[in-house]
Design a protein around this motif. Structure first.
Motif, short mmCIF file in Angstrom:
data_model
loop_
_atom_site.label_atom_id
_atom_site.label_comp_id
_atom_site.label_asym_id
_atom_site.label_seq_id
_atom_site.Cartn_x
_atom_site.Cartn_y
_atom_site.Cartn_z
N ALA B 131 0.63 -1.22 -0.09
CA ALA B 131 0.06 -0.03 -0.13
C ALA B 131 0.72 1.22 -0.07
CB ALA B 131 -0.97 0.07 1.07
N ALA B 132 1.64 1.42 0.86
CA ALA B 132 2.81 2.48 1.02
C ALA B 132 3.35 2.78 -0.29
CB ALA B 132 3.41 2.36 2.16
N LEU B 133 4.14 1.58 -0.89
CA LEU B 133 4.78 1.69 -2.03
C LEU B 133 4.11 2.15 -3.12
CD1 LEU B 133 7.79 1.09 -2.74
CD2 LEU B 133 7.38 -1.13 -3.13
N CYS B 134 2.91 1.63 -3.29
CA CYS B 134 1.98 2.04 -4.52
C CYS B 134 1.49 3.58 -4.30
CB CYS B 134 0.53 1.32 -4.48
SG CYS B 134 0.81 -0.49 -4.85
N GLY B 135 1.43 4.15 -3.07
CA GLY B 135 1.45 5.47 -3.06
C GLY B 135 2.39 6.31 -3.43
N LEU B 136 4.01 5.78 -3.03
CA LEU B 136 4.85 6.45 -3.44
C LEU B 136 5.12 6.21 -5.00
CD1 LEU B 136 7.62 5.49 -0.98
CD2 LEU B 136 6.39 7.36 -1.01
N LEU B 137 4.79 5.05 -5.56
CA LEU B 137 4.82 5.04 -6.97
C LEU B 137 3.92 6.10 -7.78
CD1 LEU B 137 4.99 1.19 -7.09
CD2 LEU B 137 6.80 2.89 -7.97
N SER B 138 2.73 6.35 -7.32
CA SER B 138 1.82 7.19 -7.83
C SER B 138 2.55 8.60 -7.55
CB SER B 138 0.44 7.37 -7.09
OG SER B 138 -0.14 8.34 -7.13
N ILE B 139 3.01 8.87 -6.46
CA ILE B 139 3.61 10.07 -6.55
C ILE B 139 4.75 10.33 -7.70
CG2 ILE B 139 5.41 11.55 -4.97
CD1 ILE B 139 3.47 10.91 -2.71
N VAL B 140 5.56 9.34 -7.70
CA VAL B 140 6.82 9.22 -8.87
C VAL B 140 6.06 9.56 -10.35
CG1 VAL B 140 8.65 7.79 -9.97
CG2 VAL B 140 8.22 7.63 -7.58
N LYS B 141 5.08 9.03 -10.36
CA LYS B 141 4.32 9.07 -11.77
C LYS B 141 4.02 10.42 -11.92
CE LYS B 141 1.26 6.22 -14.54
NZ LYS B 141 0.33 4.84 -14.60
N GLN B 142 3.24 10.95 -10.93
CA GLN B 142 2.80 12.37 -10.97
C GLN B 142 4.08 13.36 -11.35
OE1 GLN B 142 0.35 13.31 -7.53
NE2 GLN B 142 0.05 11.25 -7.07
N SER B 143 5.21 13.09 -10.85
CA SER B 143 6.20 14.04 -10.83
C SER B 143 6.86 13.71 -12.18
CB SER B 143 7.33 13.72 -9.92
OG SER B 143 7.78 12.54 -10.26
N GLY B 144 6.73 12.68 -12.84
CA GLY B 144 7.37 12.58 -14.39
C GLY B 144 8.58 12.01 -14.17
N ALA B 145 9.10 11.73 -12.95
CA ALA B 145 10.53 11.22 -12.72
C ALA B 145 10.95 9.95 -13.14
CB ALA B 145 10.88 11.41 -11.13
N HIS B 146 11.99 9.54 -13.25
CA HIS B 146 12.17 8.00 -13.86
C HIS B 146 12.46 7.37 -12.66
CE1 HIS B 146 14.07 4.72 -16.11
NE2 HIS B 146 14.97 4.64 -15.08
N LEU B 147 11.78 6.30 -12.64
CA LEU B 147 11.69 5.17 -11.25
C LEU B 147 13.13 4.10 -11.57
CD1 LEU B 147 10.61 4.05 -8.50
CD2 LEU B 147 9.45 2.38 -10.25
N CYS B 148 14.17 4.29 -10.80
CA CYS B 148 15.13 3.21 -10.92
C CYS B 148 14.74 1.82 -10.26
CB CYS B 148 16.47 3.71 -10.36
SG CYS B 148 17.36 5.24 -11.25
#
Lengths: 190, 190
Positions: B131-148
Motif C-alpha cells: 500500500a505505502a509503496l503504491c502510494g509512492l509510485l503514484s507520486i513518482v508518476k505524478q512527478s514525471g521522474a524516472h523510477l530506478c
C-alpha cells in the motif's frame, strides 16, 4: 555552526516572524551529506560524555539523529506519535502540544528501549517553545536514565523554550540559534 | 542480505502469521551501525543507475533511506502523512491505507522536491501488501521522474505486494524476503 547559519540564510525561507521553512534541506528533503556534517559537530560537542543512546521524536528528528549516531556509533530511539499494532508491553508517554500542527499528541517510547543505565543525548531539528523537548525530557525522567544534554539543529531563541530549560539546568546545544527573524529583514543569529 | 536475515531471526519477534516486530533495531530503536551496512548494500545494488534522489515515507523509512543516502551521496525526500503549516505550494498526494494502523492517510510531497529530471530510488522498511509503496509510485508518476527501482529492508512475500508490483515491471530489491512465518515455527526466507 557557521555553515548551518549560512545554509539557513541561503536556502531557508522566513514565512513570518514565527515560521522558518527549511523543508528543502532539513525537514522533508534531507541534504544528507550536510546532515552528516551536523552529526559530526554534535558528536564533537558530546565527545567524552559517554552517551549510550540518542533519543529523538518522529519524523524530522530521525535523520539528524541518525547522522549523529553514525559518528557516535550508538543506537537511536525515536518517540512515536501514535501506537502501532506491533507495539506491546509498557510504554513511557508524554503529552505534547504541536504549535506547527495545532494539535496535542502522546509521544510514546517502549519501556524496554530506555533504562536507568542509559546516558541519553536528545536530538531534534527545531527548538521553539520547547513542547516536544519537554515531552522527551519527561520520558527521560520516567526511564531513570541520565541526561547528557540536548542537541538541536535550529533554535528559535525568541520563542523562549531553550532559555527556560537552560535556567532549569538542562544542557542545550543549538547548532544555529536565531535571535530574531522577519520576511523583510531576514535572520539575526545569536 | 544474510546478515539481515540472521538479525531478524535473532532479534525480531513473530507476533502472528502476519506481524513481525523488529522495533528493537529497525522501526523505533535504530541500530545505526547495522543500518549503515544495509545502506551500503542498497548503494551497491543501485551502483551505475544514476540515482539522483531517494524517496521514502515517514517515519520508519527515514533512517534506512538516510543510511543509503550517506553511501550514495544523494538527497532524501520523504512523503509526509499530514500537512504542516510551513508547507506551501503545489503538492503531489496519494491515498494510502495502513494495515498496521488501520487507517487511510494522504502521502504528501511538495511538487518542488521532485522533477521529471530526477532518477528516483524508493526505499522503505517493510513491503507487505504494497500500500505505502503504491502510494509512492503514484507520486513518482505524478512527478514525471524516472523510477530506478525500490529497495526494501524486509519483504513479507506471502502478503503479495512485492510480486504483484514485479509482475507490473517494477524493479524491487528486498534485503530480506520472508516466504512464511509463525510464532511457533519461526521464519522461512525465500
Amino acid at each position: 555552526m557557521k555553515a548551518l547559519e549560512e545554509k539557513i540564510t541561503r536556502e531557508g525561507t522566513v514565512l513570518s516572524a514565527d515560521i522558518l521553512k527549511v523543508g528543502n534541506f532539513l525537514n522533508q528533503q534531507l541534504d544528507v551529506p550536510f546532515l552528516m556534517e551536523m552529526g559530526r559537530e554534535i558528536a564533537r560537542l558530546y565527545e567524552g560524555e559517554g552517551v549510550t543512546k540518542i533519543l529523538t521524536i518522529e519524523a524530522s528528528g530521525i535523520a539528524i539523529a541518525t547522522a549523529a549516531a553514525v559518528h557516535m556509533q550508538v543506537p537511536v530511539v525515536f518517540a512515536k506519535k501514535s501506537r502501532a499494532s506491533t507495539q506491546t508491553g509498557g510504554m513511557y508517554t508524554a503529552s505534547v502540544h504541536s504549535f506547527t500542527h495545532g494539535n496535542t499528541y502522546d509521544a510514546i517510547v517502549p519501556e524496554s528501549m530506555l533504562s536507568a543505565d542509559d546516558r541519553l543525548l536528545l536530538i531534534d531539528d527545531f527548538l521553539a517553545h520547547g513542547a516536544a523537548l519537554c515531552g522527551l525530557l519527561s520520558i527521560v525522567k520516567q526511564s531513570g536514565a541520565h541526561l547528557c544534554g540536548c542537541a538541536i539543529a535550529i533554535e528559535k531563541a525568541f520563542q523562549g523554550g531553550g532559555d527556560k530549560l537552560r535556567a532549569e539546568g538542562v544542557r542545550i546545544d543549538s547548532l544555529a540559534c536565531i535571535a530574531s527573524m522577519s520576511p523583510t529583514d531576514g535572520i539575526v543569529y545569536r
